[in-house]
Design a protein around this motif. Structure first.
Motif, PDB file in Angstrom:
ATOM      1  N   THR A   1      57.885 -83.608 -25.995  1.00 48.71           N
ATOM      2  CA  THR A   1      59.323 -83.454 -25.762  1.00 48.71           C
ATOM      3  C   THR A   1      59.652 -82.046 -25.275  1.00 48.71           C
ATOM      4  O   THR A   1      60.407 -81.869 -24.312  1.00 48.71           O
ATOM      5  N   ALA A   2      59.075 -81.044 -25.911  1.00 50.87           N
ATOM      6  CA  ALA A   2      59.339 -79.657 -25.510  1.00 50.87           C
ATOM      7  C   ALA A   2      58.813 -79.385 -24.098  1.00 50.87           C
ATOM      8  O   ALA A   2      59.501 -78.759 -23.281  1.00 50.87           O
ATOM      9  N   ILE A   3      57.632 -79.860 -23.804  1.00 50.82           N
ATOM     10  CA  ILE A   3      57.044 -79.646 -22.474  1.00 50.82           C
ATOM     11  C   ILE A   3      57.857 -80.386 -21.420  1.00 50.82           C
ATOM     12  O   ILE A   3      58.165 -79.839 -20.360  1.00 50.82           O
ATOM     13  N   ARG A   4      58.229 -81.628 -21.717  1.00 50.00           N
ATOM     14  CA  ARG A   4      59.032 -82.413 -20.770  1.00 50.00           C
ATOM     15  C   ARG A   4      60.363 -81.721 -20.498  1.00 50.00           C
ATOM     16  O   ARG A   4      60.837 -81.667 -19.366  1.00 50.00           O
ATOM     17  N   ARG A   5      60.983 -81.162 -21.529  1.00 51.63           N
ATOM     18  CA  ARG A   5      62.262 -80.469 -21.365  1.00 51.63           C
ATOM     19  C   ARG A   5      62.120 -79.284 -20.415  1.00 51.63           C
ATOM     20  O   ARG A   5      62.947 -79.073 -19.526  1.00 51.63           O
ATOM     21  N   HIS A   6      61.059 -78.505 -20.577  1.00 54.62           N
ATOM     22  CA  HIS A   6      60.864 -77.329 -19.723  1.00 54.62           C
ATOM     23  C   HIS A   6      60.477 -77.713 -18.297  1.00 54.62           C
ATOM     24  O   HIS A   6      60.930 -77.091 -17.337  1.00 54.62           O
ATOM     25  N   VAL A   7      59.636 -78.732 -18.143  1.00 54.99           N
ATOM     26  CA  VAL A   7      59.259 -79.185 -16.800  1.00 54.99           C
ATOM     27  C   VAL A   7      60.484 -79.740 -16.079  1.00 54.99           C
ATOM     28  O   VAL A   7      60.702 -79.441 -14.903  1.00 54.99           O
ATOM     29  N   SER A   8      61.280 -80.525 -16.790  1.00 49.53           N
ATOM     30  CA  SER A   8      62.491 -81.087 -16.186  1.00 49.53           C
ATOM     31  C   SER A   8      63.431 -79.988 -15.710  1.00 49.53           C
ATOM     32  O   SER A   8      63.981 -80.067 -14.608  1.00 49.53           O
ATOM     33  N   ALA A   9      63.612 -78.957 -16.538  1.00 50.07           N
ATOM     34  CA  ALA A   9      64.494 -77.853 -16.157  1.00 50.07           C
ATOM     35  C   ALA A   9      63.943 -77.116 -14.937  1.00 50.07           C
ATOM     36  O   ALA A   9      64.700 -76.762 -14.022  1.00 50.07           O
ATOM     37  N   ALA A  10      62.629 -76.908 -14.908  1.00 49.73           N
ATOM     38  CA  ALA A  10      62.021 -76.188 -13.783  1.00 49.73           C
ATOM     39  C   ALA A  10      62.142 -76.970 -12.475  1.00 49.73           C
ATOM     40  O   ALA A  10      62.275 -76.382 -11.401  1.00 49.73           O
ATOM     41  N   LEU A  11      62.122 -78.308 -12.567  1.00 51.43           N
ATOM     42  CA  LEU A  11      62.193 -79.142 -11.370  1.00 51.43           C
ATOM     43  C   LEU A  11      63.596 -79.655 -11.069  1.00 51.43           C
ATOM     44  O   LEU A  11      63.815 -80.344 -10.087  1.00 51.43           O
ATOM     45  N   GLY A  12      64.555 -79.333 -11.954  1.00 50.53           N
ATOM     46  CA  GLY A  12      65.920 -79.795 -11.745  1.00 50.53           C
ATOM     47  C   GLY A  12      66.105 -81.278 -11.995  1.00 50.53           C
ATOM     48  O   GLY A  12      66.936 -81.922 -11.363  1.00 50.53           O
ATOM     49  N   LEU A  13      65.328 -81.832 -12.909  1.00 49.52           N
ATOM     50  CA  LEU A  13      65.393 -83.256 -13.229  1.00 49.52           C
ATOM     51  C   LEU A  13      66.081 -83.454 -14.579  1.00 49.52           C
ATOM     52  O   LEU A  13      66.149 -82.530 -15.383  1.00 49.52           O
ATOM     53  N   PRO A  14      66.550 -84.673 -14.860  1.00 48.66           N
ATOM     54  CA  PRO A  14      67.125 -84.923 -16.178  1.00 48.66           C
ATOM     55  C   PRO A  14      66.056 -84.784 -17.268  1.00 48.66           C
ATOM     56  O   PRO A  14      64.879 -85.053 -17.026  1.00 48.66           O
ATOM     57  N   GLU A  15      66.487 -84.371 -18.469  1.00 49.26           N
ATOM     58  CA  GLU A  15      65.538 -84.165 -19.567  1.00 49.26           C
ATOM     59  C   GLU A  15      64.920 -85.465 -20.063  1.00 49.26           C
ATOM     60  O   GLU A  15      63.774 -85.481 -20.478  1.00 49.26           O
ATOM     61  N   THR A  16      65.679 -86.535 -20.045  1.00 49.75           N
ATOM     62  CA  THR A  16      65.171 -87.798 -20.576  1.00 49.75           C
ATOM     63  C   THR A  16      64.552 -88.634 -19.477  1.00 49.75           C
ATOM     64  O   THR A  16      64.996 -88.619 -18.337  1.00 49.75           O
ATOM     65  N   LEU A  17      63.531 -89.367 -19.857  1.00 51.09           N
ATOM     66  CA  LEU A  17      62.884 -90.272 -18.921  1.00 51.09           C
ATOM     67  C   LEU A  17      63.523 -91.648 -19.040  1.00 51.09           C
ATOM     68  O   LEU A  17      63.939 -92.046 -20.130  1.00 51.09           O
ATOM     69  N   PRO A  18      63.585 -92.389 -17.947  1.00 55.05           N
ATOM     70  CA  PRO A  18      64.141 -93.739 -18.043  1.00 55.05           C
ATOM     71  C   PRO A  18      63.220 -94.635 -18.869  1.00 55.05           C
ATOM     72  O   PRO A  18      62.000 -94.436 -18.894  1.00 55.05           O
ATOM     73  N   GLU A  19      63.809 -95.590 -19.547  1.00 55.97           N
ATOM     74  CA  GLU A  19      63.019 -96.559 -20.297  1.00 55.97           C
ATOM     75  C   GLU A  19      62.288 -97.455 -19.309  1.00 55.97           C
ATOM     76  O   GLU A  19      62.871 -97.936 -18.339  1.00 55.97           O
ATOM     77  N   VAL A  20      61.021 -97.677 -19.563  1.00 54.21           N
ATOM     78  CA  VAL A  20      60.215 -98.526 -18.692  1.00 54.21           C
ATOM     79  C   VAL A  20      59.894 -99.802 -19.450  1.00 54.21           C
ATOM     80  O   VAL A  20      59.413 -99.756 -20.588  1.00 54.21           O
ATOM     81  N   GLN A  21      60.156-100.913 -18.823  1.00 52.68           N
ATOM     82  CA  GLN A  21      59.855-102.198 -19.444  1.00 52.68           C
ATOM     83  C   GLN A  21      58.387-102.540 -19.224  1.00 52.68           C
ATOM     84  O   GLN A  21      57.851-102.307 -18.137  1.00 52.68           O
ATOM     85  N   PRO A  22      57.712-103.070 -20.233  1.00 54.86           N
ATOM     86  CA  PRO A  22      56.316-103.435 -20.048  1.00 54.86           C
ATOM     87  C   PRO A  22      56.187-104.546 -19.020  1.00 54.86           C
ATOM     88  O   PRO A  22      57.054-105.411 -18.902  1.00 54.86           O
TER      89      PRO A  22
END
Length: 59
Positions: free
Chosen positions: A29-50
């Motif tokens: 979660t912490a890594i995703r938050r920082h990567v998202s901020a660096a790339l200008g993307l939303p912090e949360t990932l969309p839910e993926v259906q199996p």
């Protein structure tokens, strides 16, 4: 981006040493938050259906 690499390395070491204050989920979660901020993307990932079958014949 160097900060993201440092953050990833730091969490990786703490996970390998089994630091009880760090879990894989908190690290991701912490890594995703920082990567998202660096790339200008939303912090949360969309839910993926199996994906379920039937599969195409070529698989």
């Amino acid at each position: 981006m160097a900060a993201v690499l440092s953050l990833s390395d730091g969490y990786g070491i703490r996970l390998m040493l089994r630091d009880p204050t760090v879990t894989l989920d908190t690290a991701l979660t912490a890594i995703r938050r920082h990567v998202s901020a660096a790339l200008g993307l939303p912090e949360t990932l969309p839910e993926v259906q199996p994906v379920t079958g039937p599969w195409p014949a070529d698989r």
